[in-house]
Design an enzyme around this catalytic site. Structure first.
Site, PDB file in Angstrom:
ATOM      1  N   ASP A  30       5.766 -11.853   1.914  1.00  0.00           N
ATOM      2  CA  ASP A  30       5.246 -10.664   2.608  1.00  0.00           C
ATOM      3  C   ASP A  30       6.354 -10.069   3.449  1.00  0.00           C
ATOM      4  O   ASP A  30       7.266 -10.762   3.893  1.00  0.00           O
ATOM      5  CB  ASP A  30       4.032 -11.027   3.470  1.00  0.00           C
ATOM      6  CG  ASP A  30       3.082  -9.852   3.631  1.00  0.00           C
ATOM      7  OD1 ASP A  30       1.972  -9.889   3.065  1.00  0.00           O
ATOM      8  OD2 ASP A  30       3.464  -8.873   4.309  1.00  0.00           O
ATOM      9  N   CYS A 263     -12.513  -1.837  -0.665  1.00  0.00           N
ATOM     10  CA  CYS A 263     -12.378  -1.482  -2.085  1.00  0.00           C
ATOM     11  C   CYS A 263     -13.256  -0.319  -2.536  1.00  0.00           C
ATOM     12  O   CYS A 263     -12.736   0.684  -3.029  1.00  0.00           O
ATOM     13  CB  CYS A 263     -12.674  -2.706  -2.948  1.00  0.00           C
ATOM     14  SG  CYS A 263     -11.408  -3.966  -2.765  1.00  0.00           S
TER      15      CYS A 263
END
Ligand code: NAD
Length: 437
Positions: A30, A263
């Protein structure tokens, strides 16, 4: 086998940890130094049930590690997964692909042997081909294939969903890439999980088709719930009556304040935009988006109505602000529409959420945060349930009633029974169910 997972968010961290549980060596990467430092210290930066144990076990076994260095992570890998965010692009609702394309550029720089570059992020049709073109442009000599492997896990039950999915969808551009993907998912083959192997484009579209279908199903039952209220019918009985029909199915027929989360809102909008762009509009989904946006706002009006038409100067106790239970995710949560609308109408909002208050504190200014559910109630004019956390399902109703100024409950998740609530002396409003006379 060995993989690198780019992005240690809800999808990357869970998928990476689950692959390591399958016996694969996984390095999670990350850009967020804070996240990687916490993961290295054994802390989990998100709330997801069971994830801490899963990560700890696989780190201890030497199969799971964390780094910011993609070059190091990509050494000797069979595949590198892109699991970065694809939020709505500000202004037009298209998926923002800058993180995906950024990751592709970085991957290109470190390719030094045949590698499958897999997109796990939810991305519009054509993205995989563009990832391929970017890598080819940066490294014309590199040996690689691209693949699409959309993720269907749900926050809150992500590990179970990954380990026992209804299906795995893989879009591969070569047999060689398909074979690497099959080997990675071998443990799921062994439990006979259906694996849909298809083209890149089909895999990319399948993910959006799934999410938009589910969003439409929720929106359908929400509208049926509204109709039930007008005609004195019970939406739960309607849902059961239709859901037992195998062609319809029982799941996703629970009414509520409108879908939210990281989402459905962005994916419905992104598919609408893609469809418009190619001249094949999805009018059903356009309507779903519109209905859902309005619904979230209408929920504040319901609370105001239950408080006698005004919340000006009143205190509203709010239970739950995350978009669903068992997550700390606040992205597009209905509470982000409902709470500010109540505040704008003059209410003081006192709220509690078991996991999301840290995140919500940044997004919902002016809210007074309580230490537990009961801490929201003292002297409040009503209590509104926005998220169906288990701990809100069996509140001591006598205590709740004694603490509230008036026994008004607005249950936007239908976790209580209208008859029971009437007997307990509450003025109770829920969704799509007749109020007892
Ligand atoms: P997230 O925002 O939680 O995590 C994304 C992570 O990627 C962040 O930690 C960010 O720092 C990192 N990142 C971005 N660019 C990077 C780079 N170049 N290198 C290294 N790290 C980078 O996102 P998420 O919720 O995990 O979603 C990821 C994707 O999966 C999205 O496309 C989403 O639509 C899809 N998806 C999400 C869910 C879900 O429930 N959250 C379910 C299925 C699919």
């Amino acid at each position: 086998m060995r993989i690198a997972m780019i992005g240690t968010g809800y999808v990357g961290l869970v998928s990476g940890a689950c692959f390591s549980e399958f016996g694969v060596h996984v390095t999670c990467v990350d850009k967020d130094a804070g996240k990687i430092e916490r993961l290295k210290r054994g802390e989990i930066p998100i709330y997801e049930p069971g994830l801490d144990d899963l990560v700890a076990r696989n780190v201890a076994a030497g199969r799971l590690s964390f780094t910011m260095d993609l070059k190091e992570a990509m050494q000797g890998v069979d595949a590198v997964f892109i699991a970065v965010g694809t939020p709505s692009r500000r202004g037009d609702g298209h998926a923002d692909l800058s993180y995906v394309y950024g990751a592709a550029e970085e991957i290109a720089q470190h390719l030094d042997h045949y590698t499958v570059v897999v997109t796990k992020s939810t991305v519009p049709v054509g993205t995989g081909r563009e990832v391929e073109a970017i890598i080819r442009r940066v490294r014309p000599d590199a040996e690689f294939d691209v693949a699409s492997n959309p993720e269907f896990l749900r926050e809150g039950s992500a590990i179970g969903d990954f380990m026992r999915p209804d299906r795995v969808v893989i879009g591969a551009t070569s047999d060689r890439a398909g074979e690497v993907m099959r080997r990675l998912y071998r443990p799921l083959y062994l439990i006979e999980t259906p694996i849909v192997i298809t083209s890149l484009e089909t895999a990319e579209l399948t993910k959006y088709a799934a999410n938009t279908f589910l969003a439409a199903k929720i929106t359908f039952i929400n509208e049926i719930a509204d109709l039930c209220e007008k005609v004195g019918a019970n939406v739960h009985d309607v849902a059961r009556g239709i859901g037992l029909d195998g062609r319809i199915g029982k799941k996703f027929l629970h009414p509520g304040p409108g879908y939210g989360g990281s989402c459905f809102p962005k994916d419905t909008l992104a598919l609408v935009r893609t469809a418009q762009q190619v001249g094949s509009p999805l009018r059903i989904i356009e309507t779903v988006v519109d209905i859902n946006d309005k619904r979230k706002k209408q929920m504040a009006e319901r609370i105001v109505a239950a408080c006698g038409g005004s919340v000006d100067g009143k205190t509203v106790a709010v239970l739950g602000v995350a978009f669903k239970p068992n997550t700390d995710d606040m992205r597009d949560s209905p509470s982000l529409d409902i709470v500010p609308a109540l505040q704008a109408a003059g209410a003081h909002v006192r709220a509690f959420d078991p996991a999301a208050m840290h995140e919500a504190g940044k997004l919902l200014p002016g809210v007074e945060w309580a230490g537990d559910a009961y801490g929201t109630l003292e002297g409040a004019d009503c209590v509104a349930i926005l998220t169906e956390w288990n701990e809100f399902r069996a509140l001591d109703l006598k205590r709740v009633k004694a603490m509230l100024k008036r026994p008004v409950m607005i249950d936007l998740r239908n976790i209580y029974n209208p008859d029971d609530m009437a007997k307990a002396g509450f003025i109770y409003t829920s969704i799509g169910r007749p109020t007892p006379a």
